[in-house]
Write an enzyme that holds these catalytic residues in place. Structure first.
Site, PDB file in Angstrom:
ATOM      1  CG  HIS A 185       9.779   9.641   5.187  1.00 15.80           C
ATOM      2  ND1 HIS A 185       9.129  10.660   4.837  1.00 15.80           N
ATOM      3  CD2 HIS A 185       8.835   8.799   4.428  1.00 15.80           C
ATOM      4  CE1 HIS A 185       8.398  10.601   4.175  1.00 15.80           C
ATOM      5  NE2 HIS A 185       8.103   9.383   3.844  1.00 15.80           N
ATOM      6  CD  GLU A 186       8.140   4.662   5.577  1.00 18.33           C
ATOM      7  OE1 GLU A 186       6.980   4.483   5.736  1.00 18.33           O
ATOM      8  OE2 GLU A 186       8.691   5.048   4.153  1.00 18.33           O
ATOM      9  CB  THR A 187       8.176   6.657  12.583  1.00 21.13           C
ATOM     10  OG1 THR A 187       9.297   7.368  12.668  1.00 21.13           O
ATOM     11  CG2 THR A 187       8.112   5.077  12.692  1.00 21.13           C
TER      12      THR A 187
END
Length: 173
Positions: A46-48
């Protein structure tokens, strides 16, 4: 567990990233169970953006709003951009870069761009993961609490859960 199937969930992943996750993640992050690995991958995916970027998106003017933020340790003009989110878990702020630098013995203050390399991206993420006891959340099956630890809230929860589902399905193909 089928590691190649997991990698296939992320066709646009940065080259070398999964090799770093498989080698560094298991030892440094104690990602020794399928659930720990799945939770780590879902959160970092999700973060990347599915492992497509290792730096928070936006230009200097966008990140200027973080200059002077004492809670992030940004005490110099330009710190907001210089120490914008980076790595798999988007390490953010001069203070967090300093803490990671000390813990990992890496020159992150003088070279914050190091978080954009696969090995350092994984090392900073597993450092955060272990120091914030994220495996405890994984072991308890508490993905919501884990999201709060990583994000401070529940931003992107639907996307994080979607990644988790795809990863868990691929694990046992």
């Amino acid at each position: 567990m089928n590691l190649q199937a997991i990698e296939s969930v992320f066709p646009k992943a940065i080259a070398g990233l999964f090799e770093a996750i498989w080698t560094v993640g298991e030892t440094d992050g104690e990602l020794t169970t399928p659930r720990r690995l799945a939770y780590f991958l879902a959160q970092t995916a999700h973060e990347t953006g599915g492992f497509r970027w290792l730096r928070e998106l936006g230009g200097p003017s966008y990140f200027a709003r973080y200059d002077g933020r004492q809670d992030l340790g940004n005490n110099r003009r330009g710190d907001g951009y210089r120490f914008r989110g980076g790595g798999l878990l988007m390490l953010t702020g001069r203070h967090n870069f300093e803490k990671a630098e000390q813990a990992l013995n890496l020159p992150l203050i003088s070279k914050p761009e190091l978080v954009e390399t696969p090995e350092v991206a994984v090392r900073t993420a597993t450092w955060f993961w272990t120091t914030h006891r994220c495996n405890d959340c994984a072991d308890a099956g508490d993905f919501t609490r884990l999201t709060r630890v990583i994000n401070g809230g529940l931003n992107g929860m639907k996307d994080r859960l979607a990644w988790l589902k795809r990863i868990e399905e691929a694990m046992y193909e």
